[in-house]
Design a protein around this motif. Structure first.
Motif, PDB file in Angstrom:
ATOM      1  N   VAL A 184       2.765  -7.551  -1.762  1.00 36.57           N
ATOM      2  CA  VAL A 184       2.676  -6.204  -2.339  1.00 36.57           C
ATOM      3  C   VAL A 184       3.876  -5.371  -1.918  1.00 36.57           C
ATOM      4  O   VAL A 184       4.537  -4.719  -2.733  1.00 36.57           O
ATOM      5  N   HIS A 185       4.192  -5.416  -0.620  1.00 38.36           N
ATOM      6  CA  HIS A 185       5.217  -4.526  -0.082  1.00 38.36           C
ATOM      7  C   HIS A 185       6.630  -5.084  -0.223  1.00 38.36           C
ATOM      8  O   HIS A 185       7.592  -4.397   0.146  1.00 38.36           O
ATOM      9  N   ARG A 186       6.747  -6.290  -0.791  1.00 38.45           N
ATOM     10  CA  ARG A 186       8.068  -6.828  -1.139  1.00 38.45           C
ATOM     11  C   ARG A 186       8.405  -6.610  -2.610  1.00 38.45           C
ATOM     12  O   ARG A 186       9.540  -6.795  -3.024  1.00 38.45           O
ATOM     13  N   ASP A 187       7.412  -6.243  -3.405  1.00 34.51           N
ATOM     14  CA  ASP A 187       7.616  -6.113  -4.844  1.00 34.51           C
ATOM     15  C   ASP A 187       8.565  -4.946  -5.148  1.00 34.51           C
ATOM     16  O   ASP A 187       8.376  -3.839  -4.640  1.00 34.51           O
ATOM     17  N   VAL A 198       5.725   3.441  -2.113  1.00 29.87           N
ATOM     18  CA  VAL A 198       4.330   3.391  -1.665  1.00 29.87           C
ATOM     19  C   VAL A 198       4.219   3.417  -0.143  1.00 29.87           C
ATOM     20  O   VAL A 198       3.116   3.467   0.393  1.00 29.87           O
ATOM     21  N   THR A 199       5.346   3.372   0.553  1.00 31.54           N
ATOM     22  CA  THR A 199       5.333   3.491   2.013  1.00 31.54           C
ATOM     23  C   THR A 199       6.380   4.501   2.472  1.00 31.54           C
ATOM     24  O   THR A 199       7.326   4.814   1.748  1.00 31.54           O
ATOM     25  N   ASP A 200       6.181   4.982   3.680  1.00 37.79           N
ATOM     26  CA  ASP A 200       7.146   5.858   4.339  1.00 37.79           C
ATOM     27  C   ASP A 200       7.040   5.581   5.835  1.00 37.79           C
ATOM     28  O   ASP A 200       6.115   4.888   6.284  1.00 37.79           O
ATOM     29  N   THR A 201       7.954   6.086   6.620  1.00 41.64           N
ATOM     30  CA  THR A 201       7.947   5.807   8.057  1.00 41.64           C
ATOM     31  C   THR A 201       8.006   7.088   8.874  1.00 41.64           C
ATOM     32  O   THR A 201       8.506   8.120   8.421  1.00 41.64           O
ATOM     33  N   THR A 245       5.176   2.381   9.855  1.00 47.36           N
ATOM     34  CA  THR A 245       5.146   2.464   8.402  1.00 47.36           C
ATOM     35  C   THR A 245       3.769   2.944   7.945  1.00 47.36           C
ATOM     36  O   THR A 245       2.749   2.496   8.457  1.00 47.36           O
ATOM     37  N   HIS A 246       3.758   3.846   6.984  1.00 47.28           N
ATOM     38  CA  HIS A 246       2.522   4.415   6.460  1.00 47.28           C
ATOM     39  C   HIS A 246       2.431   4.181   4.957  1.00 47.28           C
ATOM     40  O   HIS A 246       3.452   4.128   4.263  1.00 47.28           O
ATOM     41  N   LEU A 247       1.217   4.078   4.440  1.00 45.65           N
ATOM     42  CA  LEU A 247       0.990   4.155   3.005  1.00 45.65           C
ATOM     43  C   LEU A 247       1.112   5.608   2.579  1.00 45.65           C
ATOM     44  O   LEU A 247       0.607   6.504   3.250  1.00 45.65           O
ATOM     45  N   THR A 248       1.770   5.849   1.457  1.00 40.30           N
ATOM     46  CA  THR A 248       1.924   7.215   0.974  1.00 40.30           C
ATOM     47  C   THR A 248       0.767   7.590   0.050  1.00 40.30           C
ATOM     48  O   THR A 248      -0.031   6.745  -0.352  1.00 40.30           O
ATOM     49  N   VAL A 249       0.691   8.882  -0.289  1.00 35.08           N
ATOM     50  CA  VAL A 249      -0.346   9.364  -1.197  1.00 35.08           C
ATOM     51  C   VAL A 249      -0.026   8.883  -2.616  1.00 35.08           C
ATOM     52  O   VAL A 249       1.088   9.110  -3.097  1.00 35.08           O
ATOM     53  N   PRO A 250      -0.959   8.215  -3.298  1.00 34.84           N
ATOM     54  CA  PRO A 250      -0.662   7.646  -4.607  1.00 34.84           C
ATOM     55  C   PRO A 250      -0.778   8.644  -5.758  1.00 34.84           C
ATOM     56  O   PRO A 250      -1.179   8.292  -6.862  1.00 34.84           O
ATOM     57  N   VAL A 251      -0.446   9.889  -5.489  1.00 33.80           N
ATOM     58  CA  VAL A 251      -0.423  10.926  -6.515  1.00 33.80           C
ATOM     59  C   VAL A 251       0.910  11.647  -6.395  1.00 33.80           C
ATOM     60  O   VAL A 251       1.254  12.140  -5.318  1.00 33.80           O
ATOM     61  N   LYS A 252       1.660  11.678  -7.469  1.00 30.79           N
ATOM     62  CA  LYS A 252       2.985  12.295  -7.451  1.00 30.79           C
ATOM     63  C   LYS A 252       2.918  13.681  -8.090  1.00 30.79           C
ATOM     64  O   LYS A 252       2.660  13.803  -9.288  1.00 30.79           O
ATOM     65  N   HIS A 303       4.004  14.833   1.487  1.00 23.03           N
ATOM     66  CA  HIS A 303       5.051  14.369   2.398  1.00 23.03           C
ATOM     67  C   HIS A 303       4.431  13.866   3.695  1.00 23.03           C
ATOM     68  O   HIS A 303       3.396  14.372   4.135  1.00 23.03           O
ATOM     69  N   ILE A 304       5.067  12.881   4.296  1.00 19.96           N
ATOM     70  CA  ILE A 304       4.691  12.436   5.636  1.00 19.96           C
ATOM     71  C   ILE A 304       5.796  12.896   6.571  1.00 19.96           C
ATOM     72  O   ILE A 304       6.921  12.390   6.521  1.00 19.96           O
TER      73      ILE A 304
END
Length: 410
Positions: A326-329, A337-340, A350-357, A364-365
């Motif tokens: 998933v995270h290599r795609d 979909v991730t942030d640090t 590494t964190h999963l981000t909010v899936p709403v833009k 923001h993280i």
């Protein structure tokens, strides 16, 4: 809390008195969207997720970090009179309180909705529990596994004739957190119009039941009790994972147009002529035979080859990824979909981000999860406590703070 970027919920003050996942996920979403979330934990041990780790260091728990980024953290003893008074003072100018103790627990501490509403009539008070604030099961503990079992989710998960299995992710916990956040934001919108706060009540089991849209309505409409279908859809066929030369491919031929495109793409026009597969209803009745026929044919090429062929014909399909894939795609990378963040003990996280833009006020993280009691002094002094009051509370063990030299980064 200083944010370098604006969020949709900037200015919203949230007091997070939660444990583990469901309630913490609610406040996490609010924090990511800009709310100033203050996480309240027990002095000494903190949130239970701090001990969900192979490390003995409670600050090295990835489980805690995952649920508590973008929050400030304070340590308060809710069982002490002085600690309860701290919460009341913080709630006096808060917009939202989120808690996920068993119903009645906060009332016994003098921190329930009616207690805090008397101090702050505009307060939005959100409770997340296993079975909700009312009903005969209200005092039972809430766990995702039990909620999946009692919501019916486990009865329709897995393959026919096998032992019950749960969904591979804690779907009831997460859905309850999502519904709680939705309830909070809805109550906030109402308060902007009326000036009045309200009580928001949701539960793990109802979050599970809400996900049984097809299955419950099959019972309501036809009196049929849904059963497991493996990866197949209960209302469309073929719509499932099918075997290939090197694995599986997920194919969604949910209507007649796509069914035609599928048969054409794989070189099986004869299936279009077969009477037993003529309509979706026919294909549903003969789903097992259809699945076998398709799999026998798809075994001659790899998943990647079939994905390329089917997508070229407009057939919805995709490989079945493990989490690493998933995270290599490249698409997931492009969608960020991730942030640090940088954690003082764990380093880069590494964190999963909010899936709403949101185009104008995106989520923001900006900060990692707090150390236990990291912001106790900062929050209390900011919210009107004097230095003398703070030191007295600290001396009485009603509150605790992290020793500053243990913080290498914020």
């Amino acid at each position: 809390m200083t944010r370098t970027k604006s969020g949709a919920l900037d200015g919203l003050k949230v007091l997070d008195i939660t444990q583990v996942m469901a309630g913490a996920y609610c406040s996490l979403l609010l924090a990511d969207l800009g709310a100033d979330v203050v996480k309240v934990e027990r002095p000494g041990t903190g949130d239970d997720t701090r001990r969900m780790s192979e490390s003995a260091d409670i600050e090295a728990s990835h489980a805690f970090v995952a649920m508590n980024r973008n929050k400030r953290g304070i340590a308060v003893d809710l069982k002490s009179d002085a600690g309860q008074e701290v919460i009341r003072r913080l709630a006096a100018d808060a917009d939202v309180v989120v808690e996920n103790f068993r119903p009645g627990a906060m009332d016994r501490l003098g921190l329930g909705y009616e207690h805090l509403r008397a101090i702050n009539p505009g307060l939005i008070y959100c409770s997340v529990s296993g079975f909700g604030a009312t009903g005969p099961y209200r005092e039972l503990g809430g766990f995702d596994l039990v909620a999946q079992a009692m919501s019916g989710i486990m009865s329709v998960t897995g393959h026919p004739g096998t032992d019950p299995v749960k969904v591979g992710v804690p779907i009831c916990d997460l859905n309850a957190g999502l519904f709680a956040a939705f309830g909070v934001v809805s109550a906030y919108a109402s308060r902007l119009l009326t000036g009045e706060g309200q009580y928001v009540d949701t539960s793990l089991v109802e979050a599970g039941i809400a996900a049984t849209v097809w299955e419950s309505n099959e019972w309501f409409g036809a009196g049929r009790v849904a059963e497991p279908t493996g990866s197949a859809h209960r209302l469309a066929a073929p719509y499932e994972a099918l075997g290939t030369a090197d694995g599986h491919i997920a194919v969604g031929a949910a209507n007649q147009r796509v069914w035609t495109a599928l048969c054409t793409a794989i070189g099986r026009p004869d299936l279009l002529e077969a009477e037993q597969y003529a309509t979706n209803a026919d294909r549903l009745r003969n789903r097992v035979d259809l699945s076998t026929a398709l799999t026998d044919h798809l075994q001659h090429r790899t998943t990647a080859e079939w994905v390329e062929l089917l997508r070229a014909r407009g057939v919805p399909c995709g490989p079945i990824y493990d989490i690493a894939a998933v995270h290599r795609d490249p698409h997931m990378i492009d969608r960020q979909v991730t942030d640090t963040t940088t954690h003082p003990v764990l380093g880069s996280v590494t964190h999963l981000t909010v899936p709403v833009k949101l185009s104008r006020t995106p989520a923001h993280i900006e900060r990692t999860a707090p150390l236990l009691g990291q912001h106790t002094r900062e929050v209390l002094l900011q919210r009107g406590f004097s230095e003398e009051e703070f030191e007295a509370l600290l001396a009485s063990d009603a509150i605790a703070e992290t020793i500053p030299h243990t913080i290498a980064a914020n």
